[in-house]
Structure formats: structure tokens, C-alpha cells
Enzyme design. Structure first.
Site, PDB file in Angstrom:
ATOM      1  N   PHE A  15      -7.919  41.366  32.111  1.00 12.67           N
ATOM      2  CA  PHE A  15      -7.239  42.455  31.400  1.00 12.67           C
ATOM      3  C   PHE A  15      -5.811  42.678  31.875  1.00 12.67           C
ATOM      4  O   PHE A  15      -5.021  43.310  31.179  1.00 12.67           O
ATOM      5  CB  PHE A  15      -8.061  43.749  31.496  1.00 12.67           C
ATOM      6  CG  PHE A  15      -7.732  44.604  32.690  1.00 12.67           C
ATOM      7  CD1 PHE A  15      -8.294  44.348  33.926  1.00 12.67           C
ATOM      8  CD2 PHE A  15      -6.858  45.670  32.578  1.00 12.67           C
ATOM      9  CE1 PHE A  15      -7.978  45.133  35.026  1.00 12.67           C
ATOM     10  CE2 PHE A  15      -6.539  46.467  33.670  1.00 12.67           C
ATOM     11  CZ  PHE A  15      -7.100  46.192  34.897  1.00 12.67           C
ATOM     12  N   LYS A  16      -5.466  42.185  33.061  1.00 15.91           N
ATOM     13  CA  LYS A  16      -4.110  42.430  33.564  1.00 15.91           C
ATOM     14  C   LYS A  16      -3.035  41.822  32.667  1.00 15.91           C
ATOM     15  O   LYS A  16      -1.883  42.239  32.691  1.00 15.91           O
ATOM     16  CB  LYS A  16      -3.996  41.941  35.004  1.00 15.91           C
ATOM     17  CG  LYS A  16      -4.844  42.801  35.944  1.00 15.91           C
ATOM     18  CD  LYS A  16      -4.683  42.445  37.402  1.00 15.91           C
ATOM     19  CE  LYS A  16      -5.404  43.434  38.303  1.00 15.91           C
ATOM     20  NZ  LYS A  16      -6.881  43.331  38.219  1.00 15.91           N
TER      21      LYS A  16
END
Ligand code: PLP
Length: 462
Positions: free
Chosen positions: A111-112
């Protein structure tokens, strides 16, 4: 709009300054002075819009006119065009009322990417406007380094140096970093552990004289722009499930609290959210604080969900600032006590947090059990971080009529070790990455000595 520090002493900054700055000079974190509001109509109008358009609408007030609308729309569109799914962050329905929000379709499968694809472009935009160059330094044991490299590889005015502990990151994670052969990307393998690498980055930020005035930028999760970019998927997923008419709840696998704090910001902007469930692994400071008011450090445990292995949860300070009614002095005092000894939150702020947040901690044995159980029930193979969320969502569900959205923070192929331990043959990398293990790599091995690392940075920055 200006940005103010959670400790109340540092000067207020503009959006541009806050993107380029990172930590406040008083040791605090920057938050917006006022929270922009999304009205019922604003939310209703988002139904059916593209992710990039929702992103533009949610973030535009935070940018405060410091980037013109056409340019900002272009940066956002380019950032999310790098995702391999047309929906950018698709929702996957698991059962009658439990959904997975798949945040792992970006370039590095975690998700980063959502935040770092945008942050790299914002930094480059502001640096070009100012006619400046900057150096990024970071230490990584995994996800952040590769996401930062992917976010900055096309940035003309940035050089990025990422330190990882030599032979101590998984092959997939190493290759995600070292196979990026761009001219401005420098991977350094430190002959030491993660803490050695981290200490050298910290020392470089504390004394930047070795760079002779070139700006040093941090892309860790305290950068406000990362939080801002993450607010978007809370809004987009809730709207997809019927907001503003219908409330939803979120369950978030958490460590430094950047992800779930972004959800809380979405709620403060007006998104109808019933509750946030914080999932932790065995490094459970967030759960201990919320459930038992035990706000204390414990020794780091290496778990099957390594991207959630932390001792201190840096972004929790932003939530404390809200819980303490934005009293910077009270936050500074609490955190000074926390650094020195085990402590506790005052009663009123804790009660306020418990109105909106629940929590659950999941150990390694349970992670493996959940991966098997979720597959049995839903045919999905969860990554070990998402598995903590799946269990926490079930245990802290609350009102069963409210849709629960669990954030899937990584693709299972990225953490195949846990999946294999759970008894599966492994998970193939998605098609656009299936040659990762054959790609050419480039990195430099250096001793764990500050002078060697700083000399390498000075000699190689452009
Ligand atoms: C970074 C990370 C987390 C933790 O997110 P925070 O914002 O630090 O709470 C969870 N899962 C994965 C896969 C991550 O990379």
C-alpha cells in the site's frame, strides 16, 4: 491553509514547505490547522468517478492553491496510472458484509505505493519550481525503500539513496529495489543490521553539513503528503459502498499509524465511519494503549508480518494531538514521559479514542491459522499483514449491518514465506513482475561507517 506542529512550538508552514520538511523543528509532526469538509453533496457527487478524480477532489483543499488545478490533476493522474488495476484500489467482497480493499496493485505490491507515487511527483514539482535539487536518504528493511525508489525513479531533481542491511532482506524485496537501474537511484547494502542503517540515516539528518547546503528530504511516514494521499482510498471505498447514505467501518493492519490516521482524517472531513479497528501483530503497542491504557515500549519482536514490526508508533502522535484537544504542550509532556518510562493516557482523551477505535493483536501462530481459514472460506490467499486485519475485523466487528472494509496492505507474493509456512505451495508474482528474479541488479556494499556512506552520497549525487 497552514500546517501546525503537534507539539505547538514550531512555526506554521505552507503546503509546499510541509512536503519538503518532514519533522517539525520542535520534534512534532505537522497537521493541517483546519480540517477541510466534504459535504453530503460532495460525497454523493463522487459516486462513479475515477479514482484519480476522487483523489483530486479530496486532496485539492490541502494543496491550498499552491499547485494550479491542472498541474495537480496531472500529477495525480500520472501517479495512479502506474497501478496495474483499472480501479487502482479495487474492493473485493469476501462475504455478506466484509470487503477487502486491495491496496497492493502498485509497482511494489504494497500500500505504500499509493502515497509514494504521489509524494515523488510532488517533491519533484516543488524542487523544479524552486530551481533546487534534493537528496533523499532512507533506511529500509523492506516495503518503504522499494516504494520510495519507484516513486522517485523518474524525478529529475531528486537523487535517492536507500540503505538496506546486506543479506538481511528477502530476495523479492531486495530485487524490487536493486533492479531499478535509473541514474538517480542508489542502493546501498550496509554490512550491518537495520538499526545500523537507520542510525546512519538519522545522523545524516541531524548534521547535514556533508551535503554543503543541498536539501536532504525524508520520505518516511511522518511526511504529511503521505497521509494526505492515503485519505483518498477511505473516501473512494466508502462511496463505492454507498456513502454518504450508508456508514462503513474500516479495519487497518497498523504499525506506524500513518494508514489508519489517514482514515481518521477522512472521518473528520465528514465521511460517515462507524468505527476503525486497529490490527497489530505481536508488536502491540497500539492495542495495549487502547485496550489497557498501557502506553509503553516493549522489545521488538520479529514476526511473520515484518512491515508491522515496530516499537514506537510514530504517527500515533497525530491522533494524540486530536484526543488532547490540540494541546501541543500536553502532547509534548506525555511523549517526554513515554520516552522515559511506561506511562498512560489521561482519562478523557482515552475515552474519546475509544468512541471511534477498537483494536486487536494477532500473533504469528494465529496469522498462519487465519491464512488457512480465510482461504478455506473465501478462496483468497491473504498476505500475513492483511491476515492480522482479517482476524481483527471479525473479532471487533461491532454492528454486523455496517459493511466492514479490511485494508489489504500487501500482495501475498511479496510475503511468500508466511504463505508457504501456512501450508500453501507459494504465490506467483503478478504478470508484470514475473521476470523480477531474472532482472539485472545494481547495488553497492559499504561498511557500517557513517563517513563511508556520506562520502558515497556526496560522490554520486548529480
Ligand atoms: C507499512 C505497512 C503496514 C503498516 O502501515 P502503517 O501506516 O505504518 O500503520 C502494514 N502493512 C504493510 C504491508 C506495510 O508495508
Amino acid at each position: 491553509m497552514r500546517y501546525i506542529s503537534t507539539r505547538g512550538q514550531a512555526p506554521a508552514l505552507s503546503f509546499e514547505e510541509v512536503v519538503l520538511t518532514g519533522m517539525a523543528s520542535d520534534g512534532g509532526l505537522y497537521v493541517p490547522e483546519t480540517v477541510p469538509q466534504l459535504s453530503h453533496d460532495d460525497l454523493a457527487e463522487m459516486a462513479g468517478l475515477s479514482y484519480a478524480e476522487i483523489a483530486f477532489r479530496v486532496m485539492q483543499p490541502f494543496v491550498n492553491g499552491e499547485i494550479d488545478d491542472d498541474t495537480f490533476r496531472r500529477l495525480v493522474t500520472e501517479a495512479y496510472a502506474t497501478f496495474s488495476h483499472d480501479a487502482v484500489v479495487p474492493l473485493n467482497q469476501l462475504d455478506a458484509n466484509h470487503f477487502l480493499l486491495e491496496l497492493f496493485h502498485g509497482p511494489t505490491l504494497a500500500f505504500k505505493d499509493v502515497a509514494l507515487q504521489l509524494l515523488g511527483r510532488l517533491l519533484d514539482h516543488f524542487l523544479k519550481k524552486r530551481g533546487e535539487r534534493a537528496v533523499i536518504m532512507g533506511a529500509t528493511s523492506g516495503d518503504t525503500g522499494s516504494a520510495a525508489i519507484e516513486g522517485c525513479r523518474h524525478c529529475d531533481n531528486l537523487d535517492i539513496f536507500i540503505l538496506h542491511p546486506y543479506q538481511r532482506v528477502s530476495e523479492v524485496q531486495r530485487r524490487q529495489m536493486t533492479s531499478v537501474l535509473a541514474d538517480n537511484v542508489f542502493n546501498v547494502a550496509i554490512e550491518g543490521n537495520f538499526d545500523d542503517a537507520q542510525a546512519m540515516v538519522k545522523a545524516s539528518f541531524a548534521d547535514q553539513s556533508f551535503l554543503n547546503g543541498t536539501r536532504l528530504v525524508a520520505v518516511n511516514s511522518i511526511n504529511w503528503a503521505r497521509i494526505m494521499a492515503q485519505i483518498v482510498y477511505y473516501v473512494a471505498s466508502a462511496v463505492a459502498l454507498g456513502a454518504p447514505r450508508r456508514k462503513v467501518s474500516f479495519c487497518v493492519p497498523s504499525a506506524n499509524f500513518g494508514n489508519v490516521f489517514a482514515g481518521y482524517m477522512a472521518y473528520r472531513m465528514g465521511l460517515p465511519v462507524e468505527r476503525f479497528v486497529i490490527a497489530t501483530n505481536a508488536n502491540d503497542i497500539l492495542h495495549r494503549t487502547l485496550a489497557a491504557n498501557d502506553f509503553s515500549k516493549q522489545e521488538l519482536k520479529a514476526t511473520l508480518a515484518p512491515s508491522m514490526d515496530i516499537v514506537v508508533s510514530s504517527n500515533f502522535e497525530r491522533l494524540l494531538f486530536e484526543a488532547y484537544d490540540r494541546d501541543g504542550a500536553a502532547v509534548a509532556e506525555l511523549l517526554a514521559r513515554f520516552q522515559a518510562e511506561p506511562t498512560a493516557l489521561a482519562e478523557a482523551p482515552l475515552a474519546r479514542l475509544r468512541e471511534r477505535f477498537a483494536s486487536h493483536s494477532v500473533d504469528d501462530a494465529t496469522i498462519l491459522e487465519v491464512i488457512r481459514e480465510a482461504h478455506h472460506r473465501t478462496q483468497e490467499i491473504l498476505d500475513p499483514h492483511t491476515a492480522t486485519g482479517y482476524r481483527a475485523a471479525e473479532r471487533e466487528r461491532g454492528d454486523a449491518a455496517v459493511p466492514m472494509i479490511t485494508l489489504a496492505t500487501a500482495h501475498p507474493a511479496k510475503f511468500a514465506e508466511a504463505v508457504v509456512k501456512a501450508g500453501f505451495p507459494g504465490v506467483p508474482l503478478p504478470p508484470h513482475m514475473d521476470d523480477l528474479l531474472e532482472r539485472e541488479e545494481r547495488y553497492t556494499v559499504l561498511p557500517a561507517e557513517l563517513s563511508a556512506v556520506q562520502q558515497f552520497v556526496v560522490e554520486n549525487r548529480r
